[in-house]
Design a protein around this motif. Structure first.
Motif, PDB file in Angstrom:
ATOM      1  N   TYR A 136      -1.505  24.170  20.871  1.00  0.00           N
ATOM      2  CA  TYR A 136      -0.371  24.626  20.053  1.00  0.00           C
ATOM      3  C   TYR A 136      -0.766  24.555  18.576  1.00  0.00           C
ATOM      4  CZ  TYR A 136       2.078  23.660  24.416  1.00  0.00           C
ATOM      5  OH  TYR A 136       2.462  23.638  25.722  1.00  0.00           O
ATOM      6  N   THR A 137      -0.337  25.538  17.807  1.00  0.00           N
ATOM      7  CA  THR A 137      -0.582  25.547  16.359  1.00  0.00           C
ATOM      8  C   THR A 137       0.760  25.406  15.638  1.00  0.00           C
ATOM      9  OG1 THR A 137      -2.512  26.951  16.631  1.00  0.00           O
ATOM     10  CG2 THR A 137      -1.581  26.814  14.432  1.00  0.00           C
ATOM     11  N   ASN A 187      -0.387  27.121   7.993  1.00  0.00           N
ATOM     12  CA  ASN A 187      -0.957  26.504   9.195  1.00  0.00           C
ATOM     13  C   ASN A 187      -1.194  25.021   8.932  1.00  0.00           C
ATOM     14  OD1 ASN A 187      -2.659  25.598  11.291  1.00  0.00           O
ATOM     15  ND2 ASN A 187      -3.562  27.627  11.550  1.00  0.00           N
ATOM     16  N   LEU A 202      -2.460  34.013  20.562  1.00  0.00           N
ATOM     17  CA  LEU A 202      -1.325  33.182  20.148  1.00  0.00           C
ATOM     18  C   LEU A 202      -0.024  33.822  20.603  1.00  0.00           C
ATOM     19  CD1 LEU A 202      -2.334  32.276  16.487  1.00  0.00           C
ATOM     20  CD2 LEU A 202      -2.256  30.719  18.421  1.00  0.00           C
ATOM     21  N   GLY A 258      -2.159  22.832  11.435  1.00  0.00           N
ATOM     22  CA  GLY A 258      -3.110  22.239  12.378  1.00  0.00           C
ATOM     23  C   GLY A 258      -2.786  22.575  13.825  1.00  0.00           C
ATOM     24  N   THR A 259      -3.719  22.216  14.697  1.00  0.00           N
ATOM     25  CA  THR A 259      -3.606  22.525  16.123  1.00  0.00           C
ATOM     26  C   THR A 259      -3.482  21.252  16.942  1.00  0.00           C
ATOM     27  OG1 THR A 259      -4.892  24.551  15.872  1.00  0.00           O
ATOM     28  CG2 THR A 259      -4.745  23.633  18.083  1.00  0.00           C
ATOM     29  N   LYS A 308      -1.060  28.524  22.170  1.00  0.00           N
ATOM     30  CA  LYS A 308      -2.375  29.167  22.212  1.00  0.00           C
ATOM     31  C   LYS A 308      -2.774  29.427  23.670  1.00  0.00           C
ATOM     32  CE  LYS A 308      -5.744  27.999  19.665  1.00  0.00           C
ATOM     33  NZ  LYS A 308      -6.880  27.218  19.117  1.00  0.00           N
ATOM     34  N   TYR A 355       3.165  25.352  12.191  1.00  0.00           N
ATOM     35  CA  TYR A 355       3.290  25.971  10.874  1.00  0.00           C
ATOM     36  C   TYR A 355       4.535  25.404  10.165  1.00  0.00           C
ATOM     37  CZ  TYR A 355       0.200  29.479  12.969  1.00  0.00           C
ATOM     38  OH  TYR A 355      -0.823  30.135  13.604  1.00  0.00           O
TER      39      TYR A 355
END
Length: 521
Positions: free
Chosen positions: A367-368, A386, A420, A388-389, A415, A370
């Motif tokens: 997962y990213t 962004n 995405l 981070g993941t 992701k 925002y």
């Protein structure tokens, strides 16, 4: 090999001998004799036997010396087909021994091998029947002779449409019953300068269209089309003339596709001279590992389309053609795109920042996260940043850099490898720090105080009490305004131990909390 003179003479115990066929000469008195010294002469051994191959030197020696000869040869025959059998006549097979002996046997006639397919012996005409039969595959014999009906003249095809295309003049015609194909002609000059119809192409019965790629813009051409029977005989042909006007070329749209909350959104650039756009979709079958054919899903004058028919986990490709009347552009498909679910995002203040949580999405590889910040002066939101993941087994993240009193919103995209999902923003949340709470006993109750929190519009006071060795749950006692940082709990009972906490509040945003030290009334 040779055996010399008197080689085995005086071998009186030798009563017989076997001489191989390889011996080419045998001298006198070599076998079956002894020397009589009294009479000075050779004498024969009685009942001497010579074994050997018939016709060899051994047999000759036995006959010359009047010895008994026994043939030891065993016939070994080699076969050969000295006369091939035919469909009607027998053949001959000969067996020959190395000794010269031979014999023959007949080989049965093959019989006719008639094909299962019929061969035309005589083509039919419009006046006379033809004939066909099954031919032997080995000779000229035939069987099953049957008549072929007289030819019936086919109808002429009807020209249905004539259009100018980017590649040339395209024309279509009607299907003719019992036609095995069609012949396309074009009016051209022969070597003598005369105009004649020259055959351009022969097509099958299922093909009802042809494009002349040699067409030149502005020129007029004459064509003809005839139907053809299974023997290649053409019908009367339909004639027509047409002036080629090369259509204005349409550029190929550049197509993109992305996941959205409602489905896959397809966008493309504007194409000059296009009147509309046609959107096509194809899907990938994971079991057969094959793509479906292109399917029309939308015709529009706009430059985007959201495909709400998409199914979770299915892989799609899209393309768009620009259209102007009968003029259609080429196309180029998008890359593969899997339709994925958008995570549901929630936000809340935590003691060390703003905690973002999201729902688990099946098959996601990560997962990213925002964030976006609200500027109170410009009254505008910043673009998504962004942050981070997170791994696929994570469902929460804490923004420890969130500033006190600042308004944020967050979103999370699932992701799937390099793909995405779309996204949906969370509710707005104001970063509210935890109030630091103190509680002291007074003459009329327990006084609770706390510090001012940036961005807070209200404060909510909660109390828990220690009864029978256990703490009760938090109970809301009061709500104060943003300027009040003290409250006295006059309902506290003497001899009972309590603890207090306060949460800063702004609309739907509330801080986390930290409890005070225990205090006894």
């Amino acid at each position: 090999m040779s055996i010399g003179y008197s080689a085995f003479c005086d071998c009186t115990s030798l009563k017989s001998v076997t001489i191989p066929g390889s011996v080419m000469s045998i001298a006198e008195y070599a076998f079956g004799y002894y020397w009589d010294s009294e009479n000075y002469e050779y004498c024969k051994t009685e009942d001497f036997i010579i074994y050997g191959v018939a016709g060899s030197e051994a047999e000759f020696y036995a006959a010359e010396n009047d010895f008994t000869f026994v043939n030891t040869h065993t016939h070994s025959y080699t076969e050969s087909l000295t006369k091939q059998p035919t469909c009607a006549e027998t053949g001959i097979k000969t067996f020959t021994c190395s000794c010269g002996n031979s014999y023959t046997i007949p080989v049965a006639a093959l019989g006719h091998d008639y094909s299962s397919e019929y061969t035309i012996d005589k083509l039919p005409t419009y006046d006379k029947e033809g004939s066909e039969s099954r031919h032997c595959n080995r000779c000229n014999a035939k069987t099953g002779v049957r008549a072929i009906p007289k030819l019936v003249k086919l109808a002429s095809p009807e020209i249905l449409t004539i259009t100018s295309t980017e590649k040339g003049i395209k024309f279509t015609w009607s299907s003719v019953k019992e036609a095995e194909g069609y012949i396309v002609f074009k009016l051209t000059k022969d070597s003598a300068g005369n105009y004649v119809y020259k055959e351009m192409a022969t097509v099958g019965a299922s093909t009802l269209a042809f494009t002349d790629w040699t067409s030149v813009d502005g020129e007029t051409y004459c064509y003809a089309v005839a139907s053809m029977d299974k023997y290649g005989n053409p019908s009367e042909y339909s004639e027509f003339a047409f002036t080629f006007a090369k259509p204005i070329p349409l550029a190929t749209p550049v197509v993109k596709a992305v996941n959205t909350a409602k489905g896959i959104k397809v966008t493309w650039n504007k194409v000059e001279n296009a009147q509309k756009y046609v959107v096509y979709q194809r899907t990938y079958n994971a079991k057969t590992k094959k793509w479906s054919g292109w399917k029309t899903v939308k015709s529009t004058t706009g430059l985007s389309y959201v495909d709400t028919t998409t199914k979770l986990g299915t892989i799609y490709r899209y393309t768009v053609k620009a259209v102007n009347g009968k003029n259609v552009s080429a196309f180029k498909s998008t890359g593969s795109l899997k339709y994925n679910v958008v995570p549901t995002v929630k936000v809340a203040n935590a003691s060390n920042g703003i905690k973002v949580t999201w729902s688990t999405v099946a098959n996601a590889t990560g997962y990213t996260v925002y964030s976006s910040t609200y500027n109170a002066k410009t009254k505008k939101w910043s673009g998504w940043k962004n942050r981070g993941t997170a791994a696929k087994n994570r469902t929460s993240w804490v923004d420890k850099k969130a500033k006190a009193g600042t308004v944020y919103k967050y979103t999370v995209r699932a992701k799937y490898g390099n793909t995405l999902s779309s996204y949906k923003a969370s509710a707005n949340v104001i970063r509210l720090l935890n109030p630091t709470v103190k509680a002291v006993k007074t003459s009329n109750g327990i006084k609770v105080t706390w510090n001012k929190i940036a961005g807070a519009k209200n404060y909510k006071l909660y109390r828990a009490e220690y009864v029978n060795g256990k703490w009760s749950g938090w109970k809301e006692l009061a709500t104060t305004n943003s300027k009040t940082f003290v409250c006295t709990d006059k309902t506290a009972k003497k001899g009972v131990t309590y603890k207090y906490t306060v949460r800063a509040v702004n609309g739907k945003s509330a801080s986390s909390f930290t409890a005070s030290k225990n205090v006894k009334r």
